[in-house]
Scaffold this motif. Structure first.
Motif, PDB file in Angstrom:
ATOM      1  N   ALA A 174      72.420 -37.383  80.935  1.00  0.00           N
ATOM      2  CA  ALA A 174      73.279 -37.287  81.888  1.00  0.00           C
ATOM      3  C   ALA A 174      74.033 -35.948  81.870  1.00  0.00           C
ATOM      4  N   PHE A 175      74.107 -35.529  80.458  1.00  0.00           N
ATOM      5  CA  PHE A 175      74.826 -34.115  80.321  1.00  0.00           C
ATOM      6  C   PHE A 175      74.159 -32.969  80.160  1.00  0.00           C
ATOM      7  N   LEU A 176      73.012 -32.939  80.495  1.00  0.00           N
ATOM      8  CA  LEU A 176      71.906 -32.106  80.566  1.00  0.00           C
ATOM      9  C   LEU A 176      72.560 -31.194  81.961  1.00  0.00           C
ATOM     10  N   GLN A 177      72.318 -29.714  81.843  1.00  0.00           N
ATOM     11  CA  GLN A 177      72.705 -29.221  83.043  1.00  0.00           C
ATOM     12  C   GLN A 177      71.528 -29.298  84.350  1.00  0.00           C
ATOM     13  N   PRO A 178      72.177 -29.330  85.448  1.00  0.00           N
ATOM     14  CA  PRO A 178      71.130 -29.994  86.683  1.00  0.00           C
ATOM     15  C   PRO A 178      69.685 -29.600  86.622  1.00  0.00           C
ATOM     16  N   ALA A 179      69.388 -28.301  86.413  1.00  0.00           N
ATOM     17  CA  ALA A 179      68.065 -28.035  86.259  1.00  0.00           C
ATOM     18  C   ALA A 179      67.254 -28.406  85.309  1.00  0.00           C
ATOM     19  N   ALA A 180      67.887 -28.488  84.055  1.00  0.00           N
ATOM     20  CA  ALA A 180      67.409 -29.075  82.810  1.00  0.00           C
ATOM     21  C   ALA A 180      67.035 -30.440  83.010  1.00  0.00           C
ATOM     22  N   GLN A 181      68.138 -31.046  83.537  1.00  0.00           N
ATOM     23  CA  GLN A 181      67.724 -32.729  83.749  1.00  0.00           C
ATOM     24  C   GLN A 181      66.767 -32.845  84.677  1.00  0.00           C
ATOM     25  N   SER A 228      77.341 -45.858  73.613  1.00  0.00           N
ATOM     26  CA  SER A 228      77.364 -44.760  73.088  1.00  0.00           C
ATOM     27  C   SER A 228      78.189 -43.652  73.943  1.00  0.00           C
ATOM     28  N   CYS A 229      78.794 -42.574  73.304  1.00  0.00           N
ATOM     29  CA  CYS A 229      79.697 -41.658  73.791  1.00  0.00           C
ATOM     30  C   CYS A 229      79.241 -40.310  73.458  1.00  0.00           C
ATOM     31  N   PHE A 230      79.472 -39.484  74.467  1.00  0.00           N
ATOM     32  CA  PHE A 230      79.364 -38.127  74.383  1.00  0.00           C
ATOM     33  C   PHE A 230      80.059 -37.347  73.553  1.00  0.00           C
ATOM     34  N   VAL A 231      79.316 -36.352  72.585  1.00  0.00           N
ATOM     35  CA  VAL A 231      80.049 -35.399  71.770  1.00  0.00           C
ATOM     36  C   VAL A 231      79.774 -33.959  72.193  1.00  0.00           C
ATOM     37  N   GLY A 232      80.669 -33.057  72.086  1.00  0.00           N
ATOM     38  CA  GLY A 232      80.412 -31.795  72.243  1.00  0.00           C
ATOM     39  C   GLY A 232      80.961 -31.111  73.622  1.00  0.00           C
ATOM     40  N   ASN A 233      80.318 -30.169  73.972  1.00  0.00           N
ATOM     41  CA  ASN A 233      80.423 -29.519  75.358  1.00  0.00           C
ATOM     42  C   ASN A 233      79.050 -28.956  75.858  1.00  0.00           C
ATOM     43  N   PRO A 234      78.870 -29.363  76.929  1.00  0.00           N
ATOM     44  CA  PRO A 234      77.366 -29.008  77.554  1.00  0.00           C
ATOM     45  C   PRO A 234      77.508 -27.392  77.973  1.00  0.00           C
ATOM     46  N   GLU A 235      78.605 -26.688  78.174  1.00  0.00           N
ATOM     47  CA  GLU A 235      78.684 -25.547  78.647  1.00  0.00           C
ATOM     48  C   GLU A 235      78.472 -24.493  77.481  1.00  0.00           C
ATOM     49  N   MET A 236      78.857 -25.218  76.019  1.00  0.00           N
ATOM     50  CA  MET A 236      78.359 -24.276  75.006  1.00  0.00           C
ATOM     51  C   MET A 236      77.021 -24.644  74.402  1.00  0.00           C
ATOM     52  N   THR A 271      84.214 -33.516  68.209  1.00  0.00           N
ATOM     53  CA  THR A 271      84.168 -32.346  69.301  1.00  0.00           C
ATOM     54  C   THR A 271      85.084 -31.248  68.813  1.00  0.00           C
ATOM     55  N   ARG A 272      86.355 -31.755  68.617  1.00  0.00           N
ATOM     56  CA  ARG A 272      87.214 -30.807  68.277  1.00  0.00           C
ATOM     57  C   ARG A 272      87.169 -30.069  66.829  1.00  0.00           C
ATOM     58  N   ALA A 273      86.517 -31.001  65.789  1.00  0.00           N
ATOM     59  CA  ALA A 273      86.120 -30.221  64.523  1.00  0.00           C
ATOM     60  C   ALA A 273      85.110 -29.187  64.732  1.00  0.00           C
ATOM     61  N   LEU A 274      84.255 -29.329  65.787  1.00  0.00           N
ATOM     62  CA  LEU A 274      83.416 -28.306  66.019  1.00  0.00           C
ATOM     63  C   LEU A 274      83.953 -27.068  66.838  1.00  0.00           C
ATOM     64  N   GLY A 275      85.142 -27.257  66.851  1.00  0.00           N
ATOM     65  CA  GLY A 275      86.053 -26.193  67.570  1.00  0.00           C
ATOM     66  C   GLY A 275      85.642 -25.986  69.050  1.00  0.00           C
ATOM     67  N   LEU A 276      85.258 -27.163  69.765  1.00  0.00           N
ATOM     68  CA  LEU A 276      85.054 -27.274  71.089  1.00  0.00           C
ATOM     69  C   LEU A 276      86.053 -28.033  71.838  1.00  0.00           C
ATOM     70  N   THR A 277      86.230 -27.709  73.181  1.00  0.00           N
ATOM     71  CA  THR A 277      87.365 -28.447  74.078  1.00  0.00           C
ATOM     72  C   THR A 277      86.585 -29.660  74.330  1.00  0.00           C
ATOM     73  N   PRO A 278      87.038 -30.868  74.454  1.00  0.00           N
ATOM     74  CA  PRO A 278      86.553 -32.273  74.790  1.00  0.00           C
ATOM     75  C   PRO A 278      86.313 -31.988  76.451  1.00  0.00           C
ATOM     76  N   THR A 279      85.110 -32.215  77.085  1.00  0.00           N
ATOM     77  CA  THR A 279      84.969 -32.339  78.658  1.00  0.00           C
ATOM     78  C   THR A 279      85.199 -33.579  79.401  1.00  0.00           C
ATOM     79  N   VAL A 280      85.349 -34.614  78.585  1.00  0.00           N
ATOM     80  CA  VAL A 280      85.355 -35.872  79.179  1.00  0.00           C
ATOM     81  C   VAL A 280      86.844 -36.684  78.889  1.00  0.00           C
ATOM     82  N   THR A 281      87.252 -37.648  79.619  1.00  0.00           N
ATOM     83  CA  THR A 281      88.361 -38.527  79.516  1.00  0.00           C
ATOM     84  C   THR A 281      88.113 -39.752  78.623  1.00  0.00           C
ATOM     85  N   LYS A 282      88.844 -40.405  78.039  1.00  0.00           N
ATOM     86  CA  LYS A 282      88.470 -41.539  77.286  1.00  0.00           C
ATOM     87  C   LYS A 282      88.292 -42.755  78.585  1.00  0.00           C
TER      88      LYS A 282
END
Length: 287
Positions: A174-181, A228-236, A271-282
């Motif tokens: 679901a979190f792949l970029q549109p073309a990659a998905q 399963s819950c998403f971790v990270g930032n797809p833009e990064m 996600t925050r421990a990776l230095g990234l900004t979360p992109t989804v809400t709870k």
């Protein structure tokens, strides 16, 4: 058997007395370092700018005087973090930050960031949890923290499974970029074997997962539910999934959906421990 995680220890005898006193009186103390703050402000301003910035531009955007920034810009230029255009002499970032960011593999960074939150999650909800990533066309388990309960589910680290047959695989798809998905689905055997109505339903599900950041579904490999819950930032380009297989008949039986915000909060910690900004809400409890 209870899984344990290695924690870094501090030799308090080796610390100065004044340092120990400061640690004991206020562990939340934050120290302001003006020069460092100024340098980071400059790097962040250049990173967000659409074009090279002059000294005047940076001073205006950062609400500082040119004299405040000049020496810092000179230091950053000497260390090759920034460079100047030959004609306009406006500043822009070099590739040094990119080089530093890729010194360690994303998997190593994920493992370090996830270690403590995963063990804390397993203790908090009394269920095992695992971390997954996509590797080519397969879903791979890269870490696990076992439940402290004597009867528990365990997922083997290194296990490789077709992504669309798992909750974590669908989250990552679901979190792949549109073309990659689109490219991924076109080559995935599970997707190609689906009927048209099933494909439409899957695309709808992937859209919802992208909005909410999680999936709770009946397991395709055993009885019970998988979250399963998403971790990270797809833009990064750093993405993973924090999965929890719920054991039927356990204390959480029937309460799985209410635990989604808890699982997401630990995914956000990683996600925050990776230095990234979360992109989804709870996800909302009780949905």
């Amino acid at each position: 058997m209870q899984a344990t995680a290695p924690f870094e220890t501090v030799d308090h005898n080796a610390l100065p007395h004044a340092t120990l006193g400061a640690m004991k009186t206020n562990k939340e103390t934050r120290y302001f370092v003006p020069a460092l703050e100024k340098g980071l402000d400059i790097l962040e301003a250049l990173a967000s700018a659409q074009m090279p910035q002059s000294l005047t531009d940076l001073a205006r955007n950062l609400q500082r005087t040119p004299s405040e920034l000049f020496r810092m810009l000179d230091a950053l230029e000497r260390r090759a973090y920034i460079s100047r255009e030959p004609v306009s002499e406006a500043y822009h970032l070099t590739l040094k930050l990119f080089e530093l960011a890729h010194t360690h593999s994303p998997v190593d960074q994920l493992l370090k960031a996830a270690l403590i939150p995963m063990y804390e999650l397993a203790e908090a909800i009394r269920e095992s949890c695992h971390l997954c990533v996509l590797n080519g066309s397969m879903l791979v388990v890269i870490a696990q923290a076992e439940s402290p309960e004597p009867v528990r589910l365990s997922v083997e680290v290194g296990d490789r499974v077709p992504p669309l047959r798992t909750a974590s695989g669908r989250v990552l798809t679901a979190f792949l970029q549109p073309a990659a998905q689109k490219y991924f689905l076109a080559g995935d055997p599970t997707y190609k074997a689906m009927r048209r109505t099933e494909r439409v339903a899957l695309v709808t599900e992937l859209h919802r997962i992208r909005q909410e950041g999680y999936l709770l579904a009946t397991s395709t490999r055993r009885t019970g539910l998988d979250a399963s819950c998403f971790v990270g930032n797809p833009e990064m380009g750093i993405v993973a999934a924090l999965g929890v297989p719920f054991l039927p008949g356990s204390a959480n039986d029937g309460k799985e959906r209410k635990l989604i915000p808890t699982i997401q909060s630990y995914a956000e910690q990683i996600t925050r421990a990776l230095g990234l900004t979360p992109t989804v809400t709870k996800g909302p409890a009780g949905r």
